[in-house]
Design a protein around this motif. Structure first.
Motif, PDB file in Angstrom:
ATOM      1  N   THR A 172      19.458 -35.533  84.456  1.00 45.66           N
ATOM      2  CA  THR A 172      20.007 -34.819  83.296  1.00 45.66           C
ATOM      3  C   THR A 172      19.683 -35.519  81.980  1.00 45.66           C
ATOM      4  O   THR A 172      20.439 -35.398  81.005  1.00 45.66           O
ATOM      5  CB  THR A 172      21.532 -34.669  83.438  1.00 45.66           C
ATOM      6  OG1 THR A 172      22.115 -35.965  83.559  1.00 45.66           O
ATOM      7  CG2 THR A 172      21.897 -33.822  84.632  1.00 45.66           C
ATOM      8  N   GLN A 173      18.561 -36.192  81.913  1.00 45.40           N
ATOM      9  CA  GLN A 173      18.201 -36.915  80.690  1.00 45.40           C
ATOM     10  C   GLN A 173      17.725 -35.998  79.573  1.00 45.40           C
ATOM     11  O   GLN A 173      17.623 -36.423  78.430  1.00 45.40           O
ATOM     12  CB  GLN A 173      17.148 -37.973  80.988  1.00 45.40           C
ATOM     13  CG  GLN A 173      17.691 -39.100  81.843  1.00 45.40           C
ATOM     14  CD  GLN A 173      16.650 -40.162  82.117  1.00 45.40           C
ATOM     15  OE1 GLN A 173      15.449 -39.912  82.027  1.00 45.40           O
ATOM     16  NE2 GLN A 173      17.108 -41.352  82.452  1.00 45.40           N
ATOM     17  N   ASP A 174      17.416 -34.748  79.908  1.00 54.25           N
ATOM     18  CA  ASP A 174      17.001 -33.800  78.875  1.00 54.25           C
ATOM     19  C   ASP A 174      17.710 -32.461  79.097  1.00 54.25           C
ATOM     20  O   ASP A 174      18.402 -32.259  80.100  1.00 54.25           O
ATOM     21  CB  ASP A 174      15.473 -33.630  78.848  1.00 54.25           C
ATOM     22  CG  ASP A 174      14.901 -33.156  80.174  1.00 54.25           C
ATOM     23  OD1 ASP A 174      15.633 -32.556  80.987  1.00 54.25           O
ATOM     24  OD2 ASP A 174      13.699 -33.371  80.407  1.00 54.25           O
ATOM     25  N   ALA A 175      17.558 -31.566  78.154  1.00 57.76           N
ATOM     26  CA  ALA A 175      18.237 -30.266  78.221  1.00 57.76           C
ATOM     27  C   ALA A 175      17.796 -29.469  79.444  1.00 57.76           C
ATOM     28  O   ALA A 175      18.613 -28.774  80.064  1.00 57.76           O
ATOM     29  CB  ALA A 175      17.973 -29.476  76.942  1.00 57.76           C
ATOM     30  N   GLU A 176      16.549 -29.565  79.803  1.00 58.24           N
ATOM     31  CA  GLU A 176      16.048 -28.843  80.975  1.00 58.24           C
ATOM     32  C   GLU A 176      16.724 -29.339  82.251  1.00 58.24           C
ATOM     33  O   GLU A 176      17.080 -28.557  83.132  1.00 58.24           O
ATOM     34  CB  GLU A 176      14.524 -29.002  81.078  1.00 58.24           C
ATOM     35  CG  GLU A 176      13.897 -28.255  82.232  1.00 58.24           C
ATOM     36  CD  GLU A 176      14.060 -26.756  82.169  1.00 58.24           C
ATOM     37  OE1 GLU A 176      14.013 -26.110  83.239  1.00 58.24           O
ATOM     38  OE2 GLU A 176      14.236 -26.204  81.067  1.00 58.24           O
ATOM     39  N   GLY A 177      16.930 -30.642  82.355  1.00 55.29           N
ATOM     40  CA  GLY A 177      17.615 -31.207  83.512  1.00 55.29           C
ATOM     41  C   GLY A 177      19.065 -30.762  83.579  1.00 55.29           C
ATOM     42  O   GLY A 177      19.583 -30.443  84.653  1.00 55.29           O
ATOM     43  N   ARG A 178      19.727 -30.720  82.441  1.00 62.57           N
ATOM     44  CA  ARG A 178      21.116 -30.252  82.419  1.00 62.57           C
ATOM     45  C   ARG A 178      21.200 -28.780  82.819  1.00 62.57           C
ATOM     46  O   ARG A 178      22.137 -28.369  83.492  1.00 62.57           O
ATOM     47  CB  ARG A 178      21.734 -30.503  81.038  1.00 62.57           C
ATOM     48  CG  ARG A 178      21.942 -32.002  80.776  1.00 62.57           C
ATOM     49  CD  ARG A 178      22.671 -32.280  79.490  1.00 62.57           C
ATOM     50  NE  ARG A 178      21.897 -31.956  78.294  1.00 62.57           N
ATOM     51  CZ  ARG A 178      21.009 -32.755  77.724  1.00 62.57           C
ATOM     52  NH1 ARG A 178      20.769 -33.960  78.240  1.00 62.57           N
ATOM     53  NH2 ARG A 178      20.369 -32.393  76.641  1.00 62.57           N
ATOM     54  N   ARG A 179      20.196 -27.983  82.437  1.00 65.94           N
ATOM     55  CA  ARG A 179      20.136 -26.579  82.841  1.00 65.94           C
ATOM     56  C   ARG A 179      19.955 -26.472  84.354  1.00 65.94           C
ATOM     57  O   ARG A 179      20.639 -25.691  85.026  1.00 65.94           O
ATOM     58  CB  ARG A 179      18.989 -25.853  82.120  1.00 65.94           C
ATOM     59  CG  ARG A 179      18.920 -24.353  82.441  1.00 65.94           C
ATOM     60  CD  ARG A 179      17.689 -23.686  81.850  1.00 65.94           C
ATOM     61  NE  ARG A 179      16.451 -24.140  82.457  1.00 65.94           N
ATOM     62  CZ  ARG A 179      16.011 -23.757  83.661  1.00 65.94           C
ATOM     63  NH1 ARG A 179      16.687 -22.926  84.389  1.00 65.94           N
ATOM     64  NH2 ARG A 179      14.870 -24.226  84.140  1.00 65.94           N
ATOM     65  N   ARG A 180      19.054 -27.292  84.919  1.00 67.74           N
ATOM     66  CA  ARG A 180      18.838 -27.276  86.365  1.00 67.74           C
ATOM     67  C   ARG A 180      20.122 -27.663  87.103  1.00 67.74           C
ATOM     68  O   ARG A 180      20.476 -27.048  88.115  1.00 67.74           O
ATOM     69  CB  ARG A 180      17.702 -28.233  86.769  1.00 67.74           C
ATOM     70  CG  ARG A 180      16.342 -27.766  86.363  1.00 67.74           C
ATOM     71  CD  ARG A 180      15.221 -28.570  87.029  1.00 67.74           C
ATOM     72  NE  ARG A 180      15.392 -30.011  86.992  1.00 67.74           N
ATOM     73  CZ  ARG A 180      15.004 -30.796  86.000  1.00 67.74           C
ATOM     74  NH1 ARG A 180      14.421 -30.289  84.931  1.00 67.74           N
ATOM     75  NH2 ARG A 180      15.194 -32.115  86.071  1.00 67.74           N
ATOM     76  N   LEU A 181      20.822 -28.662  86.583  1.00 67.62           N
ATOM     77  CA  LEU A 181      22.079 -29.093  87.192  1.00 67.62           C
ATOM     78  C   LEU A 181      23.071 -27.936  87.254  1.00 67.62           C
ATOM     79  O   LEU A 181      23.694 -27.691  88.291  1.00 67.62           O
ATOM     80  CB  LEU A 181      22.672 -30.271  86.417  1.00 67.62           C
ATOM     81  CG  LEU A 181      24.024 -30.765  86.908  1.00 67.62           C
ATOM     82  CD1 LEU A 181      23.910 -31.363  88.301  1.00 67.62           C
ATOM     83  CD2 LEU A 181      24.598 -31.774  85.932  1.00 67.62           C
ATOM     84  N   ARG A 182      23.240 -27.230  86.145  1.00 64.05           N
ATOM     85  CA  ARG A 182      24.167 -26.086  86.126  1.00 64.05           C
ATOM     86  C   ARG A 182      23.738 -25.012  87.114  1.00 64.05           C
ATOM     87  O   ARG A 182      24.562 -24.411  87.799  1.00 64.05           O
ATOM     88  CB  ARG A 182      24.272 -25.509  84.711  1.00 64.05           C
ATOM     89  CG  ARG A 182      25.056 -26.371  83.746  1.00 64.05           C
ATOM     90  CD  ARG A 182      25.315 -25.660  82.428  1.00 64.05           C
ATOM     91  NE  ARG A 182      24.099 -25.215  81.757  1.00 64.05           N
ATOM     92  CZ  ARG A 182      23.354 -25.957  80.938  1.00 64.05           C
ATOM     93  NH1 ARG A 182      23.704 -27.209  80.679  1.00 64.05           N
ATOM     94  NH2 ARG A 182      22.276 -25.455  80.370  1.00 64.05           N
ATOM     95  N   GLN A 183      22.438 -24.763  87.210  1.00 65.64           N
ATOM     96  CA  GLN A 183      21.941 -23.720  88.113  1.00 65.64           C
ATOM     97  C   GLN A 183      22.146 -24.094  89.582  1.00 65.64           C
ATOM     98  O   GLN A 183      22.518 -23.244  90.389  1.00 65.64           O
ATOM     99  CB  GLN A 183      20.463 -23.440  87.848  1.00 65.64           C
ATOM    100  CG  GLN A 183      20.219 -22.709  86.556  1.00 65.64           C
ATOM    101  CD  GLN A 183      18.750 -22.415  86.345  1.00 65.64           C
ATOM    102  OE1 GLN A 183      17.871 -23.164  86.793  1.00 65.64           O
ATOM    103  NE2 GLN A 183      18.457 -21.317  85.663  1.00 65.64           N
ATOM    104  N   VAL A 184      21.897 -25.352  89.927  1.00 70.99           N
ATOM    105  CA  VAL A 184      22.116 -25.794  91.306  1.00 70.99           C
ATOM    106  C   VAL A 184      23.605 -25.713  91.640  1.00 70.99           C
ATOM    107  O   VAL A 184      23.983 -25.214  92.705  1.00 70.99           O
ATOM    108  CB  VAL A 184      21.572 -27.226  91.546  1.00 70.99           C
ATOM    109  CG1 VAL A 184      22.002 -27.757  92.904  1.00 70.99           C
ATOM    110  CG2 VAL A 184      20.053 -27.250  91.418  1.00 70.99           C
TER     111      VAL A 184
END
Length: 96
Positions: free
Chosen positions: A11-23
């Motif tokens: 979650t070091q970037d916005a894309e990672g935080r988005r992936r986290l929410r989706q998973v």
């Protein structure tokens, strides 16, 4: 069968935080969150295959990891709980 799904999403970037929410959303739709990135999911084989395919389409396999533990149908003899969070019975009555 009972499946334990665990994940670690970068979650070091916005894309990672988005992936986290989706998973997390994919897991919430089929299971019960038992810890921050840990879900117990009671699935049939087709549902399990669909979940894996869905999550595989979300994560970045170069940055994230997901682990699936198949506990099977006799899962109640394989799960022990100690601590503050109340356990739940996925085969019991759901009260909303």
């Amino acid at each position: 069968m009972m499946v334990l799904v665990t994940y670690d999403v970068n979650t070091q970037d916005a894309e990672g935080r988005r992936r986290l929410r989706q998973v997390a959303k994919a897991c919430v739709n089929v299971g019960q969150r038992v810890q921050n990135s840990v879900f117990e999911c009671k699935l049939d084989p087709l549902q399990f295959a669909q979940l894996k395919k869905h999550i595989d389409g979300i994560i970045d396999s170069n940055k994230d990891s997901v682990r699936y533990y198949r506990l099977g149908n006799n899962w109640t003899n394989r799960v022990e709980h100690v601590g503050v969070k109340e356990t739940y019975n996925p085969e019991g009555t759901l009260i909303i």
